[in-house]
Design an enzyme around this catalytic site. Structure first.
Site, mmCIF file in Angstrom:
data_model
loop_
_atom_site.group_PDB
_atom_site.id
_atom_site.type_symbol
_atom_site.label_atom_id
_atom_site.label_comp_id
_atom_site.label_asym_id
_atom_site.label_seq_id
_atom_site.Cartn_x
_atom_site.Cartn_y
_atom_site.Cartn_z
ATOM 1 N N SER A 179 1.258 -1.238 -0.408
ATOM 2 C CA SER A 179 -0.272 0.064 -0.164
ATOM 3 C C SER A 179 1.208 1.064 -0.048
ATOM 4 O O SER A 179 2.173 0.827 0.485
ATOM 5 C CB SER A 179 -0.774 0.180 1.416
ATOM 6 N N ASP A 180 0.256 2.460 -0.882
ATOM 7 C CA ASP A 180 0.757 3.637 -0.086
ATOM 8 C C ASP A 180 0.993 3.564 1.328
ATOM 9 O O ASP A 180 0.756 3.517 2.155
ATOM 10 C CB ASP A 180 0.730 4.974 -1.299
ATOM 11 N N TRP A 181 1.780 4.696 1.515
ATOM 12 C CA TRP A 181 1.928 4.627 3.031
ATOM 13 C C TRP A 181 1.064 5.438 3.640
ATOM 14 O O TRP A 181 0.871 6.408 3.879
ATOM 15 C CB TRP A 181 3.312 6.007 3.117
ATOM 16 N N TRP A 182 0.387 4.711 5.092
ATOM 17 C CA TRP A 182 -0.673 5.007 5.986
ATOM 18 C C TRP A 182 -1.697 5.812 5.306
ATOM 19 O O TRP A 182 -2.779 6.675 4.784
ATOM 20 C CB TRP A 182 -0.373 6.284 7.099
#
Length: 830
Positions: A768-771
């Site tokens: 996933s992209d971060w957070w």
């Protein structure tokens, strides 16, 4: 198993010859300059003012002479040993030209003062040009060089006039600064820039403009102005962009770049502009497949809106194209290569002889386009099907250029069932082919491929179906209504959504897992009876991956499905981190323009040109070399994965991250980026194409819904990723934040499993992209292997207790990650 991906910690030892470091080495910096030269585009050169003749006196104007932007902000930024601006580049050739000094000192001092105030490069207001300096400069020289610079970055989109409401974004300080500077939006010149340009034009007989920008900008102000002689689109050229521009201006290098985007006369001419800032919570892709030149070359009345067409670029020499040929080529019987119909030939092979008939060595780009029958689906007037760049041709030298186009690559996707629902197909009728040097400058070839019946190339199933997109554009410029359905949440919601995501994310940043150290000597000790199975034994084929995973507890599996803490030089976290069974903490690094290390670490790396410039090289070899060099720097700095390339489509000039992306055309973007992936992975560094997919807007990027037809998604927005996956088997794929047709991409089984894995055969790790805002257990079910920058171990374990997840779901995700790390995905080497 062929090789290990580089994930095991080793000291930061130099990889260069004679114990020297390759990171930010002179060799890599020279490559960056070479790539910048290769992709800068000469847009205008009236009266052959360029190249500047030896002995010419020049005067420099515009804050962009010193306010040089090497690349955009955010993940695409790079900490470098130095930056060479345009003045410093020209100053390397004082034996060739003389530079007026008073304007130099004026802009140098002004820009330095602005930087000391903390204003970002490219976001500085153009100062008023003192009339005494202008008069003195005009007395000294008759040639003026004007530099215009622009900056954009991650988390915010470009300024546009007429939008008065507050737009949701993450970089409000930069947005506020832009509001102060750009009277008409940063697509256009500011009033101060217009005044400066007018003053210069009135006092110099030869005016040259250098555009230091990361994306499409207004070109009308110079295209039709006879007082502006020459224009170089220098883009954002990395660490040595100023030197590269100087080499082209002075004729040390003959420009050979070609536009990877269409430059229209006005921002309003792009069909995406009207709805781009309409709402923070969604964007309707109503132009459908008619993006970029597909729109301008197809839709009635759009052609005349173009200033500079896709594929355009001038040279200091002249090329003659002759002896055009095209013929079918069948590599094997149709049934042997898996074609669905024996009438489907493998490819058309087009060729042409390119001769340099000028007086200066140069390179030319040959472009192959095709035109499919309109049929029931409707098609663009032309689509890029192949390209090739010549070698450096000496005056009088010729080269035969050959390009192959596979027939199945001309297939269109039928999402609604007008011919055959959910099928890639070739409609019956005539297919025509064009060879030339831009989408406008082509010759119709004398070969026509004709089908007497429709041919199904691949039957799939509907995925990512739109739920709220009301209409889409057709080839005649009208619109058709689309069926409306309710968004479906595939998986049961067992946890309440946070009311305040901002506070949740900030809390999670502080909650990242702790490092679990292990004596490094244990990694090299022979195993004893009763010891847990080690990851190295999987790579050595002593233990099966299934047996290795079976021994892990639920807690261990859940931990492995989340990002791990930074160690060493990293600031984007790691994968793995289970030392008791020999799983290392493999570190990742951004970004698309070079290995990004935080300034406080004290390690500098090479800033390569922005991806838009790399696309404009139309040269896969140079992208491969940049990939090799960047992979070497990642390897030397002990990273296992490089979060690049970024291959989203230039749907709108307003997207703040277009500098990270390649083109409006998915074929060009896919081929150039695939070459870069090949270079990266030749070092056993995991390449990570991103942002998968439809990340075409930064405003409210974690909450905006990209609403597009399935056909547009497949033909335009996924195609570059598909090319990379099928040609280069990247070790990883990074998702994006936004929603696609009502569902978060990280929770989309259609996207991550149905298309990426089942249809394309992807075998790497999905992160996933971060957070992002996706729920971790739903991401696991959808096919997301690792939640970055950290996971939610407790949530996954609770989801198992509540029967929303099964242990086998965790095992499946971990098996995909393990295959990537042990390199069973066969990272391709050069």
């Amino acid at each position: 198993m062929e090789k290990w991906a580089r994930i095991k910690y080793t000291p930061n030892l130099p990889l260069g010859e004679n114990g020297e470091r390759v990171t930010a080495s002179q060799k890599h910096i020279e490559l960056s300059c070479e790539a910048a030269c290769e992709g800068m585009v000469l847009l205008k050169n009236d009266r052959n003012v360029l190249p500047i003749r030896k002995g010419t006196r020049v005067a420099l104007f515009g804050k962009g002479v010193f306010d040089y932007v090497k690349g955009g902000g955010g993940s695409g930024d790079v900490t470098v040993p130095y930056i060479r601006n345009l003045y410093e580049g020209l100053s390397q050739y004082t034996s060739d030209i003389s530079i007026y000094d008073k304007s130099v000192r004026f802009y140098q001092e002004y820009v330095a003062d602005q930087y000391r105030l903390g204003i970002a490069p490219g976001m500085i207001k153009e100062p008023a040009l003192p009339e005494d300096i202008l008069a003195d400069a005009a007395a000294y020289a008759d040639t003026a060089i004007i530099a215009i610079s622009r900056f954009s970055g991650e988390g915010w989109d470009r300024k546009v006039a007429g939008v008065d409401r507050e737009i949701k974004c993450e970089a409000k300080d930069l947005v506020e600064q832009g509001n102060k500077i750009f009277d008409h939006g940063d697509f256009y010149l500011t009033n101060a820039e217009k005044k400066m340009v007018k003053m210069v034009k009135e006092n110099f007989s030869s005016v040259i403009v250098v555009m230091n920008v990361g994306g499409v900008v207004d070109t009308t102000w110079f295209k039709k102005d006879d007082q502006i002689s020459s224009v170089l689109m220098a883009w954002q050229g990395g660490i040595e962009g100023g030197l590269a521009a100087a080499r082209i201006l002075l004729g040390k290098v003959n420009p050979s770049g070609k536009l990877s985007d269409t430059f229209a006369a006005r921002l309003e001419d792009y069909p995406s502009t009207e709805g781009f800032h309409e709402d923070d919570d969604y964007v309707d892709y109503t132009e459908d497949i008619y993006v970029g030149y597909r729109y301008f070359e197809t839709i009635p009345g759009a052609k005349e809106k173009v200033n500079y067409p896709f594929g355009y670029g001038l040279s200091y020499t002249t090329f003659l194209l002759e002896d055009y040929k095209a013929e079918p080529f069948v590599a094997s019987a149709a049934d042997e290569v898996g074609k669905s119909d024996s009438d489907l030939a493998d490819a058309i092979v087009a060729s042409v002889t390119v001769t340099n008939i000028g007086k200066i060595p140069g390179k030319e780009v040959v472009q192959l386009y095709y035109s499919a029958p309109q049929g029931k689906l409707g098609k663009p007037a032309k689509v890029l099907g192949g390209y090739a760049k010549t070698r450096l041709l000496q005056p009088g030298e010729s080269q035969r250029v050959t390009i192959a186009l596979y027939m199945e690559d001309m297939a269109s996707y039928d999402d609604l069932g007008k011919v055959k629902k959910a099928a890639w197909l070739l409609e019956k009728g005539e297919y025509h082919f064009f060879l030339g040097t831009s989408v406008r400058d082509t010759r119709l070839l004398d070969y026509t491929y004709e089908l007497s019946k429709n041919i199904i190339v691949e039957q799939v199933s509907n995925k990512l179906v739109p739920t709220s997109l009301p209409k889409r554009m057709l080839a005649d410029g009208t619109y058709e209504e689309l069926p409306q359905t309710e968004p479906v949440d595939t998986y049961a919601t067992i946890f309440p959504r946070p009311k305040n995501w901002k506070e949740t994310i900030e809390h999670d940043v502080l909650k990242t897992p702790v490092v679990r150290p292990q004596d490094r000597f244990q990694l090299f000790l022979p195993p004893k009876e009763g010891d847990p199975k080690k990851f190295i034994e999987v790579a050595e084929c002593k233990v099966t991956l299934e047996d290795f995973i079976a021994q892990l507890s639920n807690e261990q599996l859940a931990s492995l499905l989340g990002g791990q803490p930074n160690v060493g030089m990293a600031n984007t976290f790691g994968y793995g981190n289970l030392p008791e069974v020999g799983v290392p903490n493999a570190q990742t690094c951004d970004g698309p323009a070079g290995v990004r290390i935080a300034p406080e670490v004290g390690v500098v790396t090479t800033a390569f040109p922005c991806s838009t410039l790399l696309a404009c090289t139309w040269n896969e070899d140079i992208c491969y070399e940049v990939g090799v060099a960047g992979g070497e720097e990642a390897k030397e700095c002990n990273f296992g994965a490089w979060l690049t390339p970024a291959v989203n489509i230039h749907r709108s000039p307003l997207c703040g991250r277009n500098f990270e992306y390649y083109s409006e055309d998915p074929f060009l973007a896919g081929k150039q980026a695939a070459a870069m992936v090949r270079g990266i992975q030749s070092n056993n560094i995991i390449a990570t194409p991103k942002h998968f997919a439809l990340n075409n807007k930064e405003s409210n990027r974690k909450g905006s819904d990209s609403r597009a037809s399935e056909r547009a998604i497949r033909e335009i927005y996924l195609k570059a990723f598909e090319i990379i996956v099928k040609e280069q088997s990247p070790g990883a794929s990074c998702l994006q934040y936004n929603i696609v047709n009502g569902q978060r991409s990280s929770e989309s089984h259609d996207l991550l499993t149905g298309i990426l894995r089942d249809e394309w055969g992807f075998e790497g790790v999905v992160v996933s992209d971060w957070w992002g805002f996706g729920e971790h257990y739903k991401e696991v079910l959808a096919g997301n292997d690792i939640k970055m920058g950290c996971g939610y171990t407790e949530q996954l374990l609770e989801a198992i207790d509540k029967k929303a997840l099964k242990r086998k779901d965790l095992e499946k995700r971990q098996s995909e990650s393990s295959r990537c790390f042990s390199n069973s995905t066969k990272l391709k080497a050069a």
